[in-house]
Design an enzyme around this catalytic site. Structure first.
Site, PDB file in Angstrom:
ATOM      1  N   HIS A   9     -12.706  -5.421 -11.103  1.00  0.00           N
ATOM      2  CA  HIS A   9     -13.660  -5.346 -10.007  1.00  0.00           C
ATOM      3  C   HIS A   9     -14.068  -3.895  -9.778  1.00  0.00           C
ATOM      4  CE1 HIS A   9      -9.538  -5.297  -8.428  1.00  0.00           C
ATOM      5  NE2 HIS A   9      -9.961  -4.431  -7.522  1.00  0.00           N
ATOM      6  N   LEU A  10     -15.333  -3.745  -9.421  1.00  0.00           N
ATOM      7  CA  LEU A  10     -15.900  -2.441  -9.083  1.00  0.00           C
ATOM      8  C   LEU A  10     -16.028  -2.377  -7.568  1.00  0.00           C
ATOM      9  CD1 LEU A  10     -17.450   0.203  -9.870  1.00  0.00           C
ATOM     10  CD2 LEU A  10     -19.510  -1.226 -10.047  1.00  0.00           C
ATOM     11  N   HIS A  11     -15.426  -1.354  -6.956  1.00  0.00           N
ATOM     12  CA  HIS A  11     -15.587  -1.137  -5.520  1.00  0.00           C
ATOM     13  C   HIS A  11     -16.862  -0.336  -5.288  1.00  0.00           C
ATOM     14  CE1 HIS A  11     -11.279  -1.993  -4.241  1.00  0.00           C
ATOM     15  NE2 HIS A  11     -11.065  -1.709  -5.507  1.00  0.00           N
ATOM     16  N   ILE A  14     -12.397  -7.889   1.891  1.00  0.00           N
ATOM     17  CA  ILE A  14     -11.782  -8.477   3.090  1.00  0.00           C
ATOM     18  C   ILE A  14     -11.109  -7.421   3.968  1.00  0.00           C
ATOM     19  CG2 ILE A  14      -9.451  -9.002   2.212  1.00  0.00           C
ATOM     20  CD1 ILE A  14      -9.884 -11.882   3.269  1.00  0.00           C
ATOM     21  N   GLY A  39      -3.401   2.014  -8.354  1.00  0.00           N
ATOM     22  CA  GLY A  39      -3.527   1.232  -7.132  1.00  0.00           C
ATOM     23  C   GLY A  39      -4.169  -0.129  -7.306  1.00  0.00           C
ATOM     24  N   GLN A  40      -4.307  -0.595  -8.553  1.00  0.00           N
ATOM     25  CA  GLN A  40      -4.899  -1.930  -8.741  1.00  0.00           C
ATOM     26  C   GLN A  40      -3.946  -2.993  -8.214  1.00  0.00           C
ATOM     27  OE1 GLN A  40      -6.144  -2.916 -12.770  1.00  0.00           O
ATOM     28  NE2 GLN A  40      -7.055  -4.853 -12.109  1.00  0.00           N
ATOM     29  N   ASN A  85     -10.087   0.744 -10.074  1.00  0.00           N
ATOM     30  CA  ASN A  85      -8.672   1.061 -10.237  1.00  0.00           C
ATOM     31  C   ASN A  85      -8.154   0.297 -11.450  1.00  0.00           C
ATOM     32  OD1 ASN A  85      -8.568   2.640  -7.837  1.00  0.00           O
ATOM     33  ND2 ASN A  85      -8.448   0.761  -6.629  1.00  0.00           N
TER      34      ASN A  85
HETATM   35  P1  AMP Z   1      -7.626  -3.094  -6.005  1.00  0.00           P
HETATM   36  O1  AMP Z   1      -6.531  -2.445  -5.197  1.00  0.00           O
HETATM   37  O2  AMP Z   1      -8.539  -2.121  -6.697  1.00  0.00           O
HETATM   38  O3  AMP Z   1      -7.067  -4.146  -6.936  1.00  0.00           O
HETATM   39  O4  AMP Z   1      -8.554  -3.815  -4.955  1.00  0.00           O
HETATM   40  C1  AMP Z   1      -8.379  -5.147  -4.544  1.00  0.00           C
HETATM   41  C2  AMP Z   1      -9.290  -5.350  -3.372  1.00  0.00           C
HETATM   42  O5  AMP Z   1      -9.453  -6.732  -3.154  1.00  0.00           O
HETATM   43  C3  AMP Z   1      -8.772  -4.740  -2.066  1.00  0.00           C
HETATM   44  O6  AMP Z   1      -9.716  -3.796  -1.568  1.00  0.00           O
HETATM   45  C4  AMP Z   1      -8.626  -5.968  -1.146  1.00  0.00           C
HETATM   46  O7  AMP Z   1      -8.942  -5.690   0.190  1.00  0.00           O
HETATM   47  C5  AMP Z   1      -9.597  -6.941  -1.778  1.00  0.00           C
HETATM   48  N1  AMP Z   1      -9.328  -8.349  -1.530  1.00  0.00           N
HETATM   49  C6  AMP Z   1      -8.131  -8.994  -1.643  1.00  0.00           C
HETATM   50  N2  AMP Z   1      -8.281 -10.298  -1.351  1.00  0.00           N
HETATM   51  C7  AMP Z   1      -9.594 -10.487  -1.048  1.00  0.00           C
HETATM   52  C8  AMP Z   1     -10.374 -11.628  -0.683  1.00  0.00           C
HETATM   53  N3  AMP Z   1      -9.839 -12.862  -0.556  1.00  0.00           N
HETATM   54  N4  AMP Z   1     -11.684 -11.440  -0.433  1.00  0.00           N
HETATM   55  C9  AMP Z   1     -12.242 -10.221  -0.538  1.00  0.00           C
HETATM   56  N5  AMP Z   1     -11.565  -9.110  -0.913  1.00  0.00           N
HETATM   57  C10 AMP Z   1     -10.260  -9.250  -1.160  1.00  0.00           C
END
Ligand code: AMP
Ligand code: ZN
Length: 116
Positions: free
Chosen positions: A102-104, A34, A95-96, A89
């Protein structure tokens, strides 16, 4: 399959919160981030709830290779041929923010090393 009804990504996997879906099967879901940090930024998750990558037990570690396999498939489809970055993360110090593993998958720009 473990679920957490208070977890954002469990709710997305259940279809309770909308996402821009890129891939789905019975085990894995991929959707657009998002708040993208690159021209292409996807998140690849197991549908089962594990708070962090460190919480995936040995009997479920096939899910990690499945997530990477889906990321590679998306990278091929999006023609990220010059390179892409895969990031997981783990815990606050890395930074999680969302505690559903989840895998970016990031692509479409140059990435620097070491990461910030
Ligand atoms: P992390 O910091 O590795 O936990 O990444 C969490 C990620 O989730 C961030 O890149 C956010 O932008 C993403 N995120 C949070 N809420 C949503 C959502 N509703 N839909 C899609 N991505 C999201
Ligand atoms: Zn969850």
């Amino acid at each position: 399959m473990k679920k957490d009804s208070a977890c954002l990504f469990c709710r997305i996997a259940a279809g309770e919160i909308p996402c821009r879906k890129l891939f789905e099967d019975d085990q894995i879901l991929a959707f657009e981030d998002i708040n993208p940090q690159a021209p292409f930024h996807a998140l690849i998750i197991p549908k089962e709830h594990f708070p962090t990558i460190a919480d995936i037990p040995a009997e479920s570690d096939f899910l990690i290779s499945r997530m990477i396999g889906v990321a590679n498939k998306l990278a091929r489809e999006k023609q990220l041929d010059s390179g892409y970055r895969l990031v997981i993360n783990c815990r606050a110090g890395a930074g999680q923010e969302v505690y559903h593993v989840h895998l970016h998958l990031l692509g479409g720009r140059k990435f620097h090393w070491p990461p910030g």
